[in-house]
Scaffold this active site. Sequence first.
Site, PDB file in Angstrom:
ATOM      1  N   HIS A  71     -30.332  72.057-120.629  1.00 56.98           N
ATOM      2  CA  HIS A  71     -30.160  70.608-120.779  1.00 56.98           C
ATOM      3  C   HIS A  71     -30.793  69.917-119.587  1.00 56.98           C
ATOM      4  CE1 HIS A  71     -27.548  71.233-124.144  1.00 56.98           C
ATOM      5  NE2 HIS A  71     -26.931  72.170-123.439  1.00 56.98           N
ATOM      6  N   GLU A 104     -29.876  78.513-122.959  1.00 60.91           N
ATOM      7  CA  GLU A 104     -29.562  77.120-123.308  1.00 60.91           C
ATOM      8  C   GLU A 104     -29.913  76.234-122.116  1.00 60.91           C
ATOM      9  OE1 GLU A 104     -25.468  76.452-124.489  1.00 60.91           O
ATOM     10  OE2 GLU A 104     -25.580  74.334-123.934  1.00 60.91           O
ATOM     11  N   ALA A 134     -28.344  67.256-129.357  1.00 62.59           N
ATOM     12  CA  ALA A 134     -26.980  67.010-129.835  1.00 62.59           C
ATOM     13  C   ALA A 134     -26.461  68.134-130.730  1.00 62.59           C
ATOM     14  CB  ALA A 134     -26.934  65.677-130.579  1.00 62.59           C
ATOM     15  N   ASN A 192     -33.359  73.821-125.893  1.00 63.46           N
ATOM     16  CA  ASN A 192     -32.588  72.595-125.693  1.00 63.46           C
ATOM     17  C   ASN A 192     -32.291  72.066-127.087  1.00 63.46           C
ATOM     18  OD1 ASN A 192     -31.465  70.124-125.170  1.00 63.46           O
ATOM     19  ND2 ASN A 192     -32.967  69.525-123.618  1.00 63.46           N
ATOM     20  N   TYR A 210     -33.022  60.835-118.856  1.00 66.87           N
ATOM     21  CA  TYR A 210     -33.909  61.939-119.219  1.00 66.87           C
ATOM     22  C   TYR A 210     -35.271  61.909-118.511  1.00 66.87           C
ATOM     23  CZ  TYR A 210     -30.406  62.606-122.853  1.00 66.87           C
ATOM     24  OH  TYR A 210     -29.225  62.821-123.514  1.00 66.87           O
ATOM     25  N   PRO A 217     -33.292  67.618-131.556  1.00 67.69           N
ATOM     26  CA  PRO A 217     -33.402  66.219-131.980  1.00 67.69           C
ATOM     27  C   PRO A 217     -33.521  65.225-130.832  1.00 67.69           C
ATOM     28  CG  PRO A 217     -31.191  67.068-132.380  1.00 67.69           C
ATOM     29  CD  PRO A 217     -32.049  68.250-132.036  1.00 67.69           C
ATOM     30  N   ASN A 218     -34.384  64.257-131.049  1.00 64.81           N
ATOM     31  CA  ASN A 218     -34.623  63.125-130.150  1.00 64.81           C
ATOM     32  C   ASN A 218     -35.409  63.496-128.890  1.00 64.81           C
ATOM     33  OD1 ASN A 218     -33.160  61.171-131.794  1.00 64.81           O
ATOM     34  ND2 ASN A 218     -31.325  62.306-131.185  1.00 64.81           N
ATOM     35  N   ARG A 244     -37.114  57.641-124.211  1.00 66.17           N
ATOM     36  CA  ARG A 244     -35.683  57.600-124.514  1.00 66.17           C
ATOM     37  C   ARG A 244     -34.861  57.609-123.219  1.00 66.17           C
ATOM     38  NH1 ARG A 244     -32.518  63.089-126.240  1.00 66.17           N
ATOM     39  NH2 ARG A 244     -30.523  62.131-126.715  1.00 66.17           N
ATOM     40  N   ARG A 264     -21.014  63.678-118.271  1.00 62.68           N
ATOM     41  CA  ARG A 264     -21.236  62.563-119.202  1.00 62.68           C
ATOM     42  C   ARG A 264     -20.028  62.416-120.143  1.00 62.68           C
ATOM     43  NH1 ARG A 264     -26.966  63.204-121.779  1.00 62.68           N
ATOM     44  NH2 ARG A 264     -26.500  61.052-122.355  1.00 62.68           N
TER      45      ARG A 264
HETATM   46  C1  DQA Z   1     -29.381  67.033-123.868  1.00 63.87           C
HETATM   47  C2  DQA Z   1     -27.904  66.666-123.763  1.00 63.87           C
HETATM   48  C3  DQA Z   1     -27.312  66.440-125.139  1.00 63.87           C
HETATM   49  O1  DQA Z   1     -25.936  66.091-125.035  1.00 63.87           O
HETATM   50  C4  DQA Z   1     -28.036  65.314-125.828  1.00 63.87           C
HETATM   51  O2  DQA Z   1     -27.526  65.135-127.137  1.00 63.87           O
HETATM   52  C5  DQA Z   1     -29.503  65.496-125.838  1.00 63.87           C
HETATM   53  C6  DQA Z   1     -30.165  65.993-124.635  1.00 63.87           C
HETATM   54  C7  DQA Z   1     -30.037  67.182-122.479  1.00 63.87           C
HETATM   55  O3  DQA Z   1     -31.105  67.767-122.409  1.00 63.87           O
HETATM   56  O4  DQA Z   1     -29.500  66.677-121.482  1.00 63.87           O
HETATM   57  O5  DQA Z   1     -30.188  65.156-126.804  1.00 63.87           O
HETATM   58  O6  DQA Z   1     -29.485  68.287-124.530  1.00 63.87           O
END
Ligand code: DQA
Length: 138
Positions: free
Chosen positions: A97, A95, A74, A71, A22, A9-10, A17, A104
């Site tokens: 990020h 995994e 959230a 990735n 990011y 998501p996102n 964003r 954070r």
């Molecule tokens: C993320 C870190 C997560 O906490 C966050 O919700 C994201 C992006 C990252 O790539 O740093 O959406 O996965």
Amino acid sequence: MKIQIINGPNLNLLGVREPGIYGASSFLTYLDELKTKYPEIEFAYFQSNIEGEIINRIHETGFSFDGIILNAGAYTHTSVAIHDAIKAVNTPVIEVHISNVHSREEFRRQSLIASACKGVIAGFGLDSYRLAVEAIKN
Ligand code: DQA
């Protein structure tokens, strides 16, 4: 070698964003760079804001691909269902990020999926994905 990249998501809004966290590059631009760097690897890319669609894609590629770079955004911090999907398939899942989730907010420090994954890479910007490719190659 076939690698599935799944963004949760996102992450469709990468480049727009919170660029201070990011970065300013869209994922598709970065993906082109990865494909150029690794012409021998077949990359499949999937992004969804919907938990069940992410699970479906893990099922679809988790028995035939050589690696999945995930990735989960959230959902990393909330999803028992994605944890179970990773455990259900044979393909190793890494995994990743973009940000260093440990530097954070407190709620980002817990991953519900990490224990089901082969390994975790976090905090190197988009380069986290390349490092995951190297991990799968090795
Ligand atoms: C993320 C870190 C997560 O906490 C966050 O919700 C994201 C992006 C990252 O790539 O740093 O959406 O996965």
